[in-house]
Scaffold this motif. Structure first.
Motif, PDB file in Angstrom:
ATOM      1  N   CYS A 209      12.362  29.015  40.792  1.00  0.00           N
ATOM      2  CA  CYS A 209      13.468  28.899  39.843  1.00  0.00           C
ATOM      3  C   CYS A 209      13.438  27.504  39.222  1.00  0.00           C
ATOM      4  O   CYS A 209      13.438  26.504  39.959  1.00  0.00           O
ATOM      5  N   TRP A 210      13.414  27.403  37.906  1.00  0.00           N
ATOM      6  CA  TRP A 210      13.412  26.110  37.211  1.00  0.00           C
ATOM      7  C   TRP A 210      14.844  25.566  37.112  1.00  0.00           C
ATOM      8  O   TRP A 210      15.237  24.693  37.848  1.00  0.00           O
ATOM      9  N   ASN A 211      15.637  26.050  36.203  1.00  0.00           N
ATOM     10  CA  ASN A 211      17.085  25.816  36.110  1.00  0.00           C
ATOM     11  C   ASN A 211      17.479  24.348  36.298  1.00  0.00           C
ATOM     12  O   ASN A 211      18.438  24.024  37.006  1.00  0.00           O
ATOM     13  N   ARG A 212      16.758  23.422  35.646  1.00  0.00           N
ATOM     14  CA  ARG A 212      17.113  22.007  35.778  1.00  0.00           C
ATOM     15  C   ARG A 212      18.433  21.679  35.060  1.00  0.00           C
ATOM     16  O   ARG A 212      19.020  20.629  35.304  1.00  0.00           O
ATOM     17  N   GLU A 213      18.889  22.595  34.199  1.00  0.00           N
ATOM     18  CA  GLU A 213      20.165  22.378  33.521  1.00  0.00           C
ATOM     19  C   GLU A 213      21.336  22.339  34.495  1.00  0.00           C
ATOM     20  O   GLU A 213      22.430  21.870  34.145  1.00  0.00           O
ATOM     21  N   TYR A 214      21.115  22.818  35.702  1.00  0.00           N
ATOM     22  CA  TYR A 214      22.155  22.757  36.743  1.00  0.00           C
ATOM     23  C   TYR A 214      22.663  21.328  36.920  1.00  0.00           C
ATOM     24  O   TYR A 214      23.835  21.105  37.230  1.00  0.00           O
ATOM     25  N   PHE A 215      21.782  20.357  36.711  1.00  0.00           N
ATOM     26  CA  PHE A 215      22.132  18.959  36.931  1.00  0.00           C
ATOM     27  C   PHE A 215      22.362  18.208  35.622  1.00  0.00           C
ATOM     28  O   PHE A 215      22.181  16.992  35.566  1.00  0.00           O
ATOM     29  N   ARG A 216      22.784  18.892  34.579  1.00  0.00           N
ATOM     30  CA  ARG A 216      23.106  18.175  33.349  1.00  0.00           C
ATOM     31  C   ARG A 216      24.286  17.236  33.598  1.00  0.00           C
ATOM     32  O   ARG A 216      25.200  17.564  34.346  1.00  0.00           O
ATOM     33  N   PRO A 217      24.278  16.052  32.980  1.00  0.00           N
ATOM     34  CA  PRO A 217      25.402  15.131  33.168  1.00  0.00           C
ATOM     35  C   PRO A 217      26.680  15.701  32.558  1.00  0.00           C
ATOM     36  O   PRO A 217      26.643  16.536  31.647  1.00  0.00           O
ATOM     37  N   ARG A 218      27.797  15.240  33.077  1.00  0.00           N
ATOM     38  CA  ARG A 218      29.092  15.658  32.544  1.00  0.00           C
ATOM     39  C   ARG A 218      29.361  14.954  31.216  1.00  0.00           C
ATOM     40  O   ARG A 218      28.775  13.912  30.922  1.00  0.00           O
ATOM     41  N   ASN A 219      30.248  15.517  30.434  1.00  0.00           N
ATOM     42  CA  ASN A 219      30.597  14.958  29.130  1.00  0.00           C
ATOM     43  C   ASN A 219      32.103  14.740  29.055  1.00  0.00           C
ATOM     44  O   ASN A 219      32.854  15.694  28.962  1.00  0.00           O
ATOM     45  N   PRO A 220      32.573  13.491  29.164  1.00  0.00           N
ATOM     46  CA  PRO A 220      31.763  12.272  29.283  1.00  0.00           C
ATOM     47  C   PRO A 220      31.293  12.074  30.724  1.00  0.00           C
ATOM     48  O   PRO A 220      31.878  12.646  31.649  1.00  0.00           O
ATOM     49  N   PRO A 221      30.261  11.248  30.939  1.00  0.00           N
ATOM     50  CA  PRO A 221      29.819  10.963  32.311  1.00  0.00           C
ATOM     51  C   PRO A 221      30.932  10.310  33.121  1.00  0.00           C
ATOM     52  O   PRO A 221      31.733   9.526  32.589  1.00  0.00           O
ATOM     53  N   MET A 222      30.978  10.634  34.412  1.00  0.00           N
ATOM     54  CA  MET A 222      31.983  10.058  35.311  1.00  0.00           C
ATOM     55  C   MET A 222      31.276   9.465  36.526  1.00  0.00           C
ATOM     56  O   MET A 222      30.863  10.195  37.428  1.00  0.00           O
ATOM     57  N   VAL A 223      31.107   8.144  36.534  1.00  0.00           N
ATOM     58  CA  VAL A 223      30.472   7.451  37.646  1.00  0.00           C
ATOM     59  C   VAL A 223      31.567   7.081  38.637  1.00  0.00           C
ATOM     60  O   VAL A 223      32.365   6.176  38.386  1.00  0.00           O
ATOM     61  N   GLU A 224      31.626   7.795  39.738  1.00  0.00           N
ATOM     62  CA  GLU A 224      32.752   7.700  40.664  1.00  0.00           C
ATOM     63  C   GLU A 224      32.445   6.896  41.924  1.00  0.00           C
ATOM     64  O   GLU A 224      33.315   6.735  42.779  1.00  0.00           O
ATOM     65  N   PHE A 225      31.205   6.413  42.054  1.00  0.00           N
ATOM     66  CA  PHE A 225      30.803   5.626  43.211  1.00  0.00           C
ATOM     67  C   PHE A 225      30.092   4.369  42.725  1.00  0.00           C
ATOM     68  O   PHE A 225      29.564   4.341  41.604  1.00  0.00           O
ATOM     69  N   PRO A 226      30.045   3.317  43.540  1.00  0.00           N
ATOM     70  CA  PRO A 226      29.399   2.075  43.081  1.00  0.00           C
ATOM     71  C   PRO A 226      27.887   2.167  42.941  1.00  0.00           C
ATOM     72  O   PRO A 226      27.280   1.400  42.201  1.00  0.00           O
ATOM     73  N   HIS A 227      27.238   3.063  43.678  1.00  0.00           N
ATOM     74  CA  HIS A 227      25.776   3.266  43.612  1.00  0.00           C
ATOM     75  C   HIS A 227      25.010   1.953  43.770  1.00  0.00           C
ATOM     76  O   HIS A 227      24.156   1.576  42.953  1.00  0.00           O
ATOM     77  N   ILE A 228      25.308   1.285  44.877  1.00  0.00           N
ATOM     78  CA  ILE A 228      24.618   0.024  45.156  1.00  0.00           C
ATOM     79  C   ILE A 228      23.137   0.234  45.445  1.00  0.00           C
ATOM     80  O   ILE A 228      22.364  -0.726  45.442  1.00  0.00           O
ATOM     81  N   GLU A 229      22.740   1.505  45.691  1.00  0.00           N
ATOM     82  CA  GLU A 229      21.319   1.778  45.920  1.00  0.00           C
ATOM     83  C   GLU A 229      20.479   1.434  44.694  1.00  0.00           C
ATOM     84  O   GLU A 229      19.280   1.162  44.799  1.00  0.00           O
TER      85      GLU A 229
END
Length: 446
Positions: A209-229
């Motif tokens: 199954c390809w279906n990479r559209e499953y992970f399309r970003p939200r509109n507008p994007p919502m960055v809810e964590f600091p992502h220090i990684e």
């Protein structure tokens, strides 16, 4: 306790001369649902900077695994790959940059996977211990003479090299572009290729199954964590400079199940929650690594990152069975040097566990949106150790092309950077499973 941890010796001064006999472009054996000029969307998890690489692996097969009345190994592999490229047709495309430097799979004039057939006058026995990853195996994994480091654009997305040895044994060196699949996805593709070779008919279970559209970003994007990684941090400690000045060498250790069990028991956090073997091993390796490097200053905050498979975290809606794209997020733990080397292992283990459990559906969506907004352009190593776990990959089970399981299946170079530790499955699948712990920190032991 010393017998619980065994250093595995990498054979020194090994030179493997090979002769290339044939180079074949492998195209799908039948029609595919993509025509000239078509393109496929890649998710931000596929397109993150750390996925823009080829993952090289090698598989060794003994001479007694191949019957003389079979078709040549190269012919079997070519025919099976051509067949499996019909359901896995994205692997026959190429990567190109679209808007804002984002990658997509493109179907143009250059198509197909690549299989290189080669031979060596050496025997498999001349290679020494085939249970220990060895950078000297590099000639068994094909690279184009003019290929640049980290090049993924306009490259075949599957590059295989089958090398036969004078004893009748052979190796399969494989490079698959990480943008197309994560480790579990690569095992799914390998299993389909191998089953197709064994049976002579295309086998896909599960259906890809390809279906990479499953992970399309939200509109507008919502960055809810600091992502220090992903954060770029100037290394204000001695860690990075010490590593790069010390000329570290690759080391590999076999860690027994008894040691793992004992470590897990002693590392259980005091908060009543339980930890996994990985939590305990990751905490122990990180702590030992920092101690061995004598990092200063003591108040400097270090990072530990590791990949977490997020498939089971996704429920709204769940991923379809057979999805083989990238579904991993980077978990990140922070600690000062003094907390690591003076604190209790239980506390470090608890921090690793908490970082692992923080990877939720919300965290995955936030990661996708963070990449959409920031699109990191380089790997960050400041004050960081990365641990990558291959122990859950069916490396051996997925690689039976009709010749039985390989003698060895895994990477050739376990320290592409000296700030990486790889946990590998035991190559001897008849024994109780242990972990190999390769650590690029010079002569220091755990």
């Amino acid at each position: 306790m010393a017998s619980w941890i065994q250093e595995l010796q990498i054979p020194p001064h090994l030179n493997i001369p090979i002769t290339i006999d044939n180079v074949t472009t492998i195209t799908p054996a039948g029609p595919i649902p993509a025509g000239f000029g078509d393109c496929l969307y890649l998710s931000n998890l596929d397109d993150v900077i750390g996925a823009r690489v080829f993952t090289p692996t090698v598989y060794f097969y003994a001479s007694n695994s191949f019957s003389s009345d079979q078709k040549p190994v190269g012919k079997i592999l070519c025919d099976a790959l051509s067949g499996v490229l019909v359901p896995y047709y994205p692997f026959s495309g190429r990567l190109r940059e679209a808007q804002n430097g984002k990658l997509e799979v493109y179907f143009g004039s250059k198509q197909g996977a690549l299989i290189v057939e080669a031979h060596s006058e050496m025997a498999l026995s001349d290679l020494g211990d085939l249970t220990v990853p060895n950078p000297a195996w590099a000639p068994l994994v094909h690279r184009a003479p003019d290929e640049e480091p980290y090049q993924v654009l306009d490259m075949p997305l599957v590059i295989a090299q089958v090398t036969t040895f004078s004893c009748g044994g052979f190796s399969l060196g494989l490079r698959i572009c990480h943008c197309l699949c994560d480790g579990l996805g690569a095992m799914q593709f390998m299993a389909a290729w191998a089953a197709t070779a064994r049976t002579g008919t295309v086998v896909t279970s599960p259906v890809p199954c390809w279906n990479r559209e499953y992970f399309r970003p939200r509109n507008p994007p919502m960055v809810e964590f600091p992502h220090i990684e992903f954060m770029s941090i100037d290394d204000g400690s001695t860690l990075t400079s010490t590593i790069w000045k010390a000329k570290p060498v690759q080391k590999c250790y076999k860690v027994s199940g008894e040691f793992q069990a004992q470590l897990k028991r002693s590392a259980q956090p005091l908060d009543g929650g339980t930890c996994t073997t990985f939590d305990a091993m990751a905490a122990h390796v990180w702590r030992s690594w920092v101690k061995a490097l004598q990092v200063t200053p003591c108040d400097y905050k270090l990072r530990l990152t590791f990949s977490v498979n997020a498939r089971q975290k996704l429920s709204d809606p769940p991923l379809k069975e057979g999805f083989y794209g990238n579904v991993v997020c980077l978990a990140c733990v922070t600690s000062t040097v003094s907390q690591l080397i003076e604190g209790r292992l239980k506390e470090t283990t608890r921090s690793v566990r908490e970082a692992r459990l923080e990877i939720s559906e919300e965290y995955v969506r936030s990661t996708v949106d963070y990449i959409e907004v920031n699109r990191p352009r380089r790997l960050e190593f400041g004050g960081k150790l990365t641990i990558t776990q291959w122990t859950r990959f069916s490396m051996y089970e997925s690689a039976d092309f009709g010749w039985g399981r390989p003698i060895y299946a895994g990477p050739i170079d376990i320290t592409p950077t000296p700030q990486l530790c790889v946990l590998l499955p035991d190559c001897d699948f008849l024994l109780p499973r242990t972990l190999d712990l390769p650590i690029g920190i010079g002569e220091e032991r755990l």
